[in-house]
Write a protein that holds these residues in place. Structure first.
Motif, PDB file in Angstrom:
ATOM      1  N   HIS A 101      37.467  36.559  27.600  1.00  0.00           N
ATOM      2  CA  HIS A 101      38.437  37.815  27.912  1.00  0.00           C
ATOM      3  C   HIS A 101      39.040  38.294  29.246  1.00  0.00           C
ATOM      4  O   HIS A 101      40.157  38.323  29.247  1.00  0.00           O
ATOM      5  CB  HIS A 101      37.375  38.555  27.398  1.00  0.00           C
ATOM      6  CG  HIS A 101      38.416  40.388  27.836  1.00  0.00           C
ATOM      7  ND1 HIS A 101      39.097  41.082  27.255  1.00  0.00           N
ATOM      8  CD2 HIS A 101      38.014  40.963  28.831  1.00  0.00           C
ATOM      9  CE1 HIS A 101      39.160  41.918  27.568  1.00  0.00           C
ATOM     10  NE2 HIS A 101      39.131  41.780  28.573  1.00  0.00           N
ATOM     11  N   LYS A 102      38.205  37.806  30.602  1.00  0.00           N
ATOM     12  CA  LYS A 102      39.494  37.988  32.154  1.00  0.00           C
ATOM     13  C   LYS A 102      40.047  36.918  31.748  1.00  0.00           C
ATOM     14  O   LYS A 102      41.424  37.100  32.294  1.00  0.00           O
ATOM     15  CB  LYS A 102      38.220  37.169  32.546  1.00  0.00           C
ATOM     16  CG  LYS A 102      37.385  38.564  32.603  1.00  0.00           C
ATOM     17  CD  LYS A 102      36.448  38.298  34.369  1.00  0.00           C
ATOM     18  CE  LYS A 102      35.813  39.516  34.312  1.00  0.00           C
ATOM     19  NZ  LYS A 102      34.804  39.366  35.734  1.00  0.00           N
ATOM     20  N   GLN A 103      40.278  35.706  31.297  1.00  0.00           N
ATOM     21  CA  GLN A 103      41.598  34.812  30.984  1.00  0.00           C
ATOM     22  C   GLN A 103      42.909  35.515  30.029  1.00  0.00           C
ATOM     23  O   GLN A 103      43.803  34.711  30.367  1.00  0.00           O
ATOM     24  CB  GLN A 103      40.970  33.378  31.059  1.00  0.00           C
ATOM     25  CG  GLN A 103      41.828  31.907  30.599  1.00  0.00           C
ATOM     26  CD  GLN A 103      42.755  32.157  32.211  1.00  0.00           C
ATOM     27  OE1 GLN A 103      42.099  31.898  32.914  1.00  0.00           O
ATOM     28  NE2 GLN A 103      44.158  31.998  32.183  1.00  0.00           N
ATOM     29  N   GLN A 104      42.150  35.089  29.170  1.00  0.00           N
ATOM     30  CA  GLN A 104      43.280  35.958  28.086  1.00  0.00           C
ATOM     31  C   GLN A 104      44.428  37.766  28.720  1.00  0.00           C
ATOM     32  O   GLN A 104      45.532  37.715  28.537  1.00  0.00           O
ATOM     33  CB  GLN A 104      42.726  36.889  26.761  1.00  0.00           C
ATOM     34  CG  GLN A 104      42.094  35.863  25.670  1.00  0.00           C
ATOM     35  CD  GLN A 104      41.425  36.283  24.881  1.00  0.00           C
ATOM     36  OE1 GLN A 104      41.024  37.477  24.520  1.00  0.00           O
ATOM     37  NE2 GLN A 104      40.813  35.218  23.718  1.00  0.00           N
ATOM     38  N   GLN A 105      43.418  38.509  29.892  1.00  0.00           N
ATOM     39  CA  GLN A 105      43.828  39.393  30.176  1.00  0.00           C
ATOM     40  C   GLN A 105      45.025  38.454  31.145  1.00  0.00           C
ATOM     41  O   GLN A 105      46.443  38.993  31.234  1.00  0.00           O
ATOM     42  CB  GLN A 105      42.951  39.857  31.071  1.00  0.00           C
ATOM     43  CG  GLN A 105      41.998  41.338  29.921  1.00  0.00           C
ATOM     44  CD  GLN A 105      42.799  42.327  29.257  1.00  0.00           C
ATOM     45  OE1 GLN A 105      43.181  41.691  28.182  1.00  0.00           O
ATOM     46  NE2 GLN A 105      43.632  43.033  29.844  1.00  0.00           N
ATOM     47  N   LYS A 106      44.555  37.897  32.380  1.00  0.00           N
ATOM     48  CA  LYS A 106      45.365  37.149  32.861  1.00  0.00           C
ATOM     49  C   LYS A 106      46.618  36.362  32.210  1.00  0.00           C
ATOM     50  O   LYS A 106      48.260  36.659  33.201  1.00  0.00           O
ATOM     51  CB  LYS A 106      44.942  35.633  33.242  1.00  0.00           C
ATOM     52  CG  LYS A 106      43.629  36.426  34.974  1.00  0.00           C
ATOM     53  CD  LYS A 106      42.789  35.123  35.039  1.00  0.00           C
ATOM     54  CE  LYS A 106      41.953  35.842  36.473  1.00  0.00           C
ATOM     55  NZ  LYS A 106      41.354  34.605  36.945  1.00  0.00           N
ATOM     56  N   LYS A 111      52.463  36.325  30.813  1.00  0.00           N
ATOM     57  CA  LYS A 111      53.598  36.781  30.139  1.00  0.00           C
ATOM     58  C   LYS A 111      54.967  37.838  30.452  1.00  0.00           C
ATOM     59  O   LYS A 111      54.269  39.535  30.345  1.00  0.00           O
ATOM     60  CB  LYS A 111      53.082  37.291  28.284  1.00  0.00           C
ATOM     61  CG  LYS A 111      52.642  35.539  28.110  1.00  0.00           C
ATOM     62  CD  LYS A 111      52.544  36.391  26.265  1.00  0.00           C
ATOM     63  CE  LYS A 111      51.459  34.810  26.012  1.00  0.00           C
ATOM     64  NZ  LYS A 111      50.330  34.832  24.986  1.00  0.00           N
ATOM     65  N   VAL A 112      56.247  37.477  30.425  1.00  0.00           N
ATOM     66  CA  VAL A 112      57.114  38.496  30.648  1.00  0.00           C
ATOM     67  C   VAL A 112      57.684  38.323  29.993  1.00  0.00           C
ATOM     68  O   VAL A 112      58.407  37.072  29.262  1.00  0.00           O
ATOM     69  CB  VAL A 112      57.701  37.779  32.053  1.00  0.00           C
ATOM     70  CG1 VAL A 112      58.976  39.081  32.070  1.00  0.00           C
ATOM     71  CG2 VAL A 112      57.225  37.837  33.004  1.00  0.00           C
TER      72      VAL A 112
END
Length: 146
Positions: A101-106, A111-112
């Motif tokens: 989950h933390k990796q997905q948040q990062k 993503k821009v």
């Protein structure tokens, strides 16, 4: 009326605390062999058990949070609650899910949008798009027989 009766739809403030029946039914069906079906009453009981489990873990995590003089339950409080309540075998899986989950948040934060990447204003991008359309139309028209 007890809280448990409220979870079953008995009219308490906990009536809205449930899980989506269709989602739970799908999960149950995926776990069962193809030739086994689950009765609606069984599905409802599974939902009640899940909600009760969530209440149990949440209450314990809240106690841990209060002992640490925190105002927000953190993932670490949930992991500690699972351990305190004897669900130590859940720990590694919960920690893996938390890490994912933390990796997905990062990844989401990195993503821009293409708009932001271009460095152009919306008006400039619209003008460039219109120029591309015009160039494309001109190219198309030049290839058409007269």
């Amino acid at each position: 009326m007890s809280d448990r009766e409220g979870l079953a739809g008995g009219g308490s403030a906990d009536d809205d605390l449930s899980l989506p029946k269709a989602t739970v039914a799908k999960m149950i069906a995926e776990l069962l062999p193809n030739d086994v079906v689950c009765a609606k009453e069984t599905r409802d009981m599974v939902i009640e058990c899940c909600v009760e489990f969530i209440h149990l873990i949440s209450s314990e995590a809240n106690e841990i949070c209060e002992q640490e003089n925190k105002k927000t339950i953190a993932p670490e409080h949930i992991i500690s609650a699972l351990t305190r309540l004897g669900f130590t075998s859940f720990g590694p899986e919960v920690e893996n899910v938390l890490k994912d989950h933390k990796q997905q948040q990062k990844d989401r934060e990195k993503k821009v949008s293409k708009l932001e990447q271009s460095g152009l204003t919306e008006e400039e991008l619209l003008r460039a798009q219109e120029e591309l359309f015009a160039a494309s139309l001109a190219k198309y028209q030049s290839t058409q027989p007269q």
